[in-house]
Design an enzyme around this catalytic site. Structure first.
Site, mmCIF file in Angstrom:
data_model
loop_
_atom_site.group_PDB
_atom_site.id
_atom_site.type_symbol
_atom_site.label_atom_id
_atom_site.label_comp_id
_atom_site.label_asym_id
_atom_site.label_seq_id
_atom_site.Cartn_x
_atom_site.Cartn_y
_atom_site.Cartn_z
ATOM 1 N N PRO A 10 0.552 -1.147 0.568
ATOM 2 C CA PRO A 10 0.009 0.008 0.138
ATOM 3 C C PRO A 10 0.654 1.615 -0.279
ATOM 4 C CG PRO A 10 -0.281 -1.101 2.098
ATOM 5 C CD PRO A 10 0.917 -1.963 1.252
ATOM 6 N N ASN A 11 0.890 2.146 -0.793
ATOM 7 C CA ASN A 11 0.571 3.776 -0.658
ATOM 8 C C ASN A 11 1.710 3.876 -1.662
ATOM 9 O OD1 ASN A 11 -0.721 4.929 0.743
ATOM 10 N ND2 ASN A 11 0.140 3.931 2.945
ATOM 11 N N ARG A 18 5.735 10.995 -2.284
ATOM 12 C CA ARG A 18 5.621 10.122 -0.953
ATOM 13 C C ARG A 18 5.935 10.838 -0.156
ATOM 14 N NH1 ARG A 18 5.149 4.337 1.395
ATOM 15 N NH2 ARG A 18 4.060 5.051 3.205
ATOM 16 N N TYR A 23 11.362 8.907 2.006
ATOM 17 C CA TYR A 23 12.074 7.414 0.721
ATOM 18 C C TYR A 23 12.379 7.850 -0.667
ATOM 19 C CZ TYR A 23 7.734 5.581 3.508
ATOM 20 O OH TYR A 23 7.496 4.697 4.583
ATOM 21 N N ASN A 74 7.640 -5.713 -1.221
ATOM 22 C CA ASN A 74 7.565 -4.683 -0.153
ATOM 23 C C ASN A 74 6.544 -4.551 0.742
ATOM 24 O OD1 ASN A 74 8.067 -2.402 1.077
ATOM 25 N ND2 ASN A 74 8.769 -1.300 -0.004
ATOM 26 N N ALA A 77 2.576 -0.824 5.090
ATOM 27 C CA ALA A 77 2.427 -0.725 5.711
ATOM 28 C C ALA A 77 2.190 -2.161 6.767
ATOM 29 C CB ALA A 77 1.672 0.481 6.282
ATOM 30 N N GLU A 98 11.462 -9.924 1.450
ATOM 31 C CA GLU A 98 11.448 -8.524 1.898
ATOM 32 C C GLU A 98 12.263 -7.439 2.128
ATOM 33 O OE1 GLU A 98 10.849 -9.306 6.019
ATOM 34 O OE2 GLU A 98 10.454 -6.564 5.518
ATOM 35 N N HIS A 100 12.766 -2.961 2.025
ATOM 36 C CA HIS A 100 12.033 -1.594 2.101
ATOM 37 C C HIS A 100 13.166 -0.636 2.095
ATOM 38 C CE1 HIS A 100 9.701 -3.398 5.300
ATOM 39 N NE2 HIS A 100 9.760 -4.408 5.527
ATOM 40 N N ARG A 107 13.634 4.260 12.491
ATOM 41 C CA ARG A 107 11.935 4.579 12.543
ATOM 42 C C ARG A 107 10.868 5.065 13.852
ATOM 43 N NH1 ARG A 107 9.110 4.802 6.464
ATOM 44 N NH2 ARG A 107 8.325 6.343 7.769
HETATM 45 C C1 DQA Z 1 8.313 0.953 3.679
HETATM 46 C C2 DQA Z 1 7.965 1.050 5.412
HETATM 47 C C3 DQA Z 1 7.213 0.731 6.289
HETATM 48 O O1 DQA Z 1 6.979 0.868 7.281
HETATM 49 C C4 DQA Z 1 6.132 1.703 5.669
HETATM 50 O O2 DQA Z 1 4.575 1.520 6.473
HETATM 51 C C5 DQA Z 1 5.940 2.065 3.888
HETATM 52 C C6 DQA Z 1 7.353 1.898 3.438
HETATM 53 C C7 DQA Z 1 9.637 0.725 3.360
HETATM 54 O O3 DQA Z 1 9.710 0.637 1.707
HETATM 55 O O4 DQA Z 1 10.035 1.547 3.957
HETATM 56 O O5 DQA Z 1 4.671 2.430 3.363
HETATM 57 O O6 DQA Z 1 7.881 -0.729 3.828
#
Ligand code: DQA
Length: 146
Positions: A10-11, A18, A23, A74, A77, A98, A100, A107
């Protein structure tokens, strides 16, 4: 040719705009282009999906188990909340990496726990967009060894 499913949670469709201080300014399209470039060199085939919906991600992984040899994900959240995605990866038996963009351990505290890491072969965290290409490279190496 080995087939790999890439899932952006998501997002992540908002990347570029964003929270660029967290990011970076690279867009999801640019990340996907660099993954495709690497896939071409390594001779693997990618199927890339982005979803904001937990159930859809569960379905992608569940259906993917018959079609793909590896998963690059990835979970965004959902990393911190989704038992369902964790169980889908675990049930699929597909080797998963996985990734990120940000270092989740530097964080907020709620990001310090990943429900996904225990069922992943490995994780790449904190290298911005580069986490994805590093993760894909590691996944391909893993599949070659098998
Ligand atoms: C994320 C880290 C997560 O905590 C966050 O909710 C994201 C992006 C990252 O790629 O750094 O949406 O997965």
């Amino acid at each position: 040719m080995k087939k790999i499913l890439v899932v952006h949670g998501p997002n992540l469709g908002l990347l570029g705009k964003r929270e660029p201080q967290v990011y970076g300014t690279v867009t999801l399209k640019q990340i996907n282009q660099s993954l495709e470039k690497l896939a071409k060199i390594k001779r693997v085939k990618l199927t890339i999906k982005q979803s904001n919906h937990e159930g859809e991600i569960v379905d992608l992984i569940g259906k993917g188990k018959a079609k793909f040899e590896g998963l690059l994900i990835n979970p965004a959240a959902y990393t911190h909340t989704s038992v369902a995605i964790r169980d889908a990866i675990s049930a699929s038996l597909i080797p998963a990496v996985e990734v990120h963009l940000s270092n989740i351990y530097s964080r907020e505290e709620f990001r310090h726990k990943s429900l996904i890491s225990p069922v992943a072969k490995g994780t790449v965290i904190g290298f911005g967009a580069k986490s994805y290409t590093l993760g894909l490279e590691a996944l391909i190496d893993l599949l070659d060894v098998k």
